[in-house]
Design a protein around this motif. Structure first.
Motif, short mmCIF file in Angstrom:
data_model
loop_
_atom_site.label_atom_id
_atom_site.label_comp_id
_atom_site.label_asym_id
_atom_site.label_seq_id
_atom_site.Cartn_x
_atom_site.Cartn_y
_atom_site.Cartn_z
N LEU A 105 0.84 -1.20 0.00
CA LEU A 105 0.00 0.00 0.00
C LEU A 105 0.87 1.25 0.00
N THR A 106 1.96 1.19 0.75
CA THR A 106 2.87 2.34 0.84
C THR A 106 3.52 2.62 -0.51
N GLU A 107 4.00 1.57 -1.14
CA GLU A 107 4.60 1.72 -2.47
C GLU A 107 3.61 2.35 -3.45
N ILE A 108 2.37 1.87 -3.40
CA ILE A 108 1.34 2.37 -4.32
C ILE A 108 1.03 3.84 -4.04
N ALA A 109 0.91 4.19 -2.75
CA ALA A 109 0.58 5.58 -2.38
C ALA A 109 1.68 6.52 -2.87
N ILE A 110 2.93 6.11 -2.73
CA ILE A 110 4.04 6.96 -3.15
C ILE A 110 4.06 7.08 -4.69
N ALA A 111 3.89 5.96 -5.37
CA ALA A 111 3.93 5.98 -6.84
C ALA A 111 2.79 6.82 -7.41
N GLU A 112 1.59 6.67 -6.85
CA GLU A 112 0.43 7.44 -7.32
C GLU A 112 0.66 8.94 -7.10
N THR A 113 1.14 9.27 -5.91
CA THR A 113 1.36 10.67 -5.55
C THR A 113 2.42 11.30 -6.45
N ASP A 114 3.49 10.58 -6.70
CA ASP A 114 4.56 11.09 -7.57
C ASP A 114 4.05 11.29 -8.98
N ASP A 115 3.33 10.32 -9.49
CA ASP A 115 2.84 10.40 -10.86
C ASP A 115 1.87 11.58 -11.01
N TYR A 116 1.05 11.77 -10.01
CA TYR A 116 0.09 12.89 -10.03
C TYR A 116 0.83 14.22 -10.04
N ARG A 117 1.89 14.31 -9.23
CA ARG A 117 2.67 15.54 -9.13
C ARG A 117 3.46 15.82 -10.42
N LEU A 118 3.83 14.77 -11.12
CA LEU A 118 4.59 14.94 -12.36
C LEU A 118 3.70 15.34 -13.54
N THR A 119 2.38 15.25 -13.31
CA THR A 119 1.44 15.57 -14.39
C THR A 119 1.03 17.03 -14.31
N VAL A 120 0.94 17.70 -15.45
CA VAL A 120 0.38 19.05 -15.49
C VAL A 120 -1.10 18.92 -15.83
N HIS A 121 -1.93 19.43 -14.93
CA HIS A 121 -3.37 19.20 -15.07
C HIS A 121 -4.06 20.36 -15.81
N PRO A 122 -5.19 20.09 -16.46
CA PRO A 122 -5.92 21.14 -17.19
C PRO A 122 -6.16 22.40 -16.36
N TRP A 123 -6.45 22.20 -15.08
CA TRP A 123 -6.70 23.34 -14.19
C TRP A 123 -5.52 24.31 -14.19
N GLU A 124 -4.32 23.79 -14.20
CA GLU A 124 -3.12 24.64 -14.14
C GLU A 124 -2.96 25.46 -15.42
N ILE A 125 -3.23 24.82 -16.53
CA ILE A 125 -3.13 25.52 -17.82
C ILE A 125 -4.13 26.67 -17.84
N GLU A 126 -5.38 26.33 -17.51
CA GLU A 126 -6.45 27.32 -17.52
C GLU A 126 -6.10 28.50 -16.61
N ARG A 127 -5.54 28.18 -15.46
CA ARG A 127 -5.28 29.19 -14.45
C ARG A 127 -4.10 30.09 -14.81
N TYR A 128 -3.10 29.53 -15.40
CA TYR A 128 -1.81 30.25 -15.50
C TYR A 128 -1.39 30.65 -16.89
N ILE A 129 -1.93 29.99 -17.92
CA ILE A 129 -1.31 30.18 -19.24
C ILE A 129 -1.44 31.61 -19.77
N ASN A 130 -2.50 32.29 -19.42
CA ASN A 130 -2.64 33.69 -19.86
C ASN A 130 -1.96 34.67 -18.92
N ASN A 131 -2.15 34.44 -17.64
CA ASN A 131 -1.68 35.43 -16.66
C ASN A 131 -0.18 35.45 -16.45
N PHE A 132 0.47 34.36 -16.73
CA PHE A 132 1.92 34.30 -16.45
C PHE A 132 2.70 34.00 -17.71
#
Ligand code: ADP
Ligand code: MG
Ligand code: MG
Ligand code: MG
Ligand code: MG
Length: 442
Positions: A415-442
């Motif tokens: 379970l620990t291995e899975i939690a770490i792998a999932e969290t890392d993979d999620y953090r390495l991904t750029v999500h649509p929300w980030e693009i929407e939020r930042y692509i114009n303003n910055f």
């Protein structure tokens, strides 16, 4: 026994079964199966069937990858959506390792072990989960979308409810497979539904949760729709939970009911609640095992955020429904249906039994709507929060010896291995929300 084996083989013949699916789950609670022709059944029932465990999530081991599936005869069921001649039947299996030892990474074994602990004290753990899900459209290429099939609301009828026929099919199929369905209805959100079945012994119920999910998903597919059990497919509307009603019985009697006690709740009931509350943060790792789970556990959508209990309000993590007598129970409202039910129920029983053994009194019930309290008032009342992420929940699990012991080292490490792998993979991904939020303003 030999008699049971011959009886089973005769039944399979009489039922015109052509194929047998040997089913088990990985650590994520995802069902896996291998099909064998019927003439192999005798071998399966007497010796078991060898599989390669090294490709199954959470089973991985460097050595000892050969494992044996042993069918549990009591789980025999025909898959009603498969052909009516040369039918397909399934058995849920227990997983054994070389040397004929139960595999400690088999979630079903983990639950059995904890139920045995409870049995030593004379208790049977009864649980009744409420399964919710979204029904979505599939696109032209047959891929799932997040487009609703209807815009109905709680308890709505057609034409607002466009999944009534699908629900009917699911209910009929599950009934054929031995479920006692209690209710089915449209849920609060658009395209969201619920089907409830009768509570029972936690092992049988965990088996049923797995069966429920794959039956529902299969029948949706056959109807060109998609059912998902992910907790928060759509932001800012109600998510999908799997409330788990629980009670302990002794000698066939519900131990949570005490006609003379305050609220007619026995000390055992209070200790069970106390145990669940004490271990709630670690239980989140089992009941809320995905990144997405933590997008449901936010204020404002009927999902709990704070570790509280109440006999009066539904914002509490544990609610004691009004019914008494044999129906006296505590409803844990935090879990969602991405859970592995075997591991979740194992953790719940371990927590509850810890409460009973060590007489853990819960704090006073929180009967006000907790969301109306200020942060200061909440802290003053000593009300704690559930973990805010999968990683946090896993850290809480690692700190909780009772729950770690209940799951065993193999499961906790995986379970620990899975939690770490999932969290890392999620953090390495750029999500649509980030693009929407930042692509114009910055
Ligand atoms: P809610 O009021 O939260 O919507 P439901 O009526 O949908 O609850 O579901 C109630 C669940 O509780 C059902 O699965 C039911 O079988 C189960 N249940 C009833 N009595 C008990 C009991 N004594 N122990 C455990 N579960 C129970
Ligand atoms: Mg192969
Ligand atoms: Mg319900
Ligand atoms: Mg519901
Ligand atoms: Mg409920």
């Amino acid at each position: 026994s030999d008699a049971k084996v011959s009886e089973m083989i005769a039944r399979v013949k009489a039922d015109d079964v052509g194929f047998i699916r040997l089913q088990f789950t990985d650590i994520l609670g995802i069902p896996k199966n291998v099909a064998i022709p019927t003439f192999q059944l005798e071998k399966a029932l007497t010796e078991g069937i060898w599989i390669d465990g090294s490709s199954i999530e959470g089973f991985t081991r460097i050595n000892e990858s050969d494992m044996i599936l042993k069918p549990d005869i009591s789980t025999y069921a025909i898959l009603p959506w498969r052909p009516s001649e040369k039918k397909v039947a399934r058995f849920i299996c227990d997983v054994y390792t070389y040397g004929d030892k139960p595999f400690e990474g088999d979630p079903r074994y983990v639950l059995k072990k904890n139920l045995e602990e409870a049995k030593k004290l004379g208790y049977t753990f009864n649980t009744g989960p409420e399964l919710e899900f979204f029904v979505f459209q599939r696109d032209e290429e047959d891929n799932p979308t997040t487009k609703f099939v209807d815009h109905g609301g709680y308890f709505d009828l057609a034409p607002n409810d466009k999944a009534e026929d699908l629900r009917r099919e699911i209910v009929l199929a599950l009934t054929d497979m031995g479920f006692e369905i209690e209710a089915s209805h449209h849920e609060v959100a658009d395209s969201q539904h619920e089907i409830d079945f009768k509570y029972g012994d936690a092992l049988a119920v965990a088996d049923k949760v797995i069966t429920f999910k794959f039956a529902a998903k299969t029948l949706a597919l056959l109807n060109d729709m998609h059912i998902t059990f992910m907790p928060k497919p759509i932001a800012r509307i109600n998510g999908t939970g799997m409330h788990c009603h629980g009670s302990l019985s002794k000698d066939g009697k519900n131990t949570f009911f005490d006609a003379k006690a305050d609220k007619q709740l026995s000390e055992t009931a209070l200790y069970y609640i106390g145990g669940l509350m004490k271990h709630a943060k670690a239980i989140a790792r089992l009941g809320n095992p995905t990144i997405n789970s933590y997008k449901r556990l936010v204020p404002g959508y009927e999902a709990p955020v704070y570790i509280t209990w109440s006999a009066a309000n539904r914002s509490a993590m544990i609610r004691v429904p009004a019914a008494r007598g044999n129906s006296t129970r505590a409803e844990l409202r935090s879990p969602d249906p991405t859970c592995n039910p075997y591991l979740l129920f194992a953790a719940m029983i371990a927590a509850g039994i810890d409460g009973v053994k060590n007489k853990i009194m819960p704090p006073a019930p929180t009967d006000v709507n907790i969301y109306h309290l200020s942060e200061e008032e909440r802290v003053k009342l000593g009300i704690e929060m559930l973990p805010g992420s999968l990683k946090e929940a896993n850290d809480e699990l690692l700190k909780d010896k009772v729950i770690c012991d209940a799951l065993g080292k193999h499961v906790v490490d995986n379970l620990t291995e899975i939690a770490i792998a999932e969290t890392d993979d999620y953090r390495l991904t750029v999500h649509p929300w980030e693009i929407e939020r930042y692509i114009n303003n910055f």
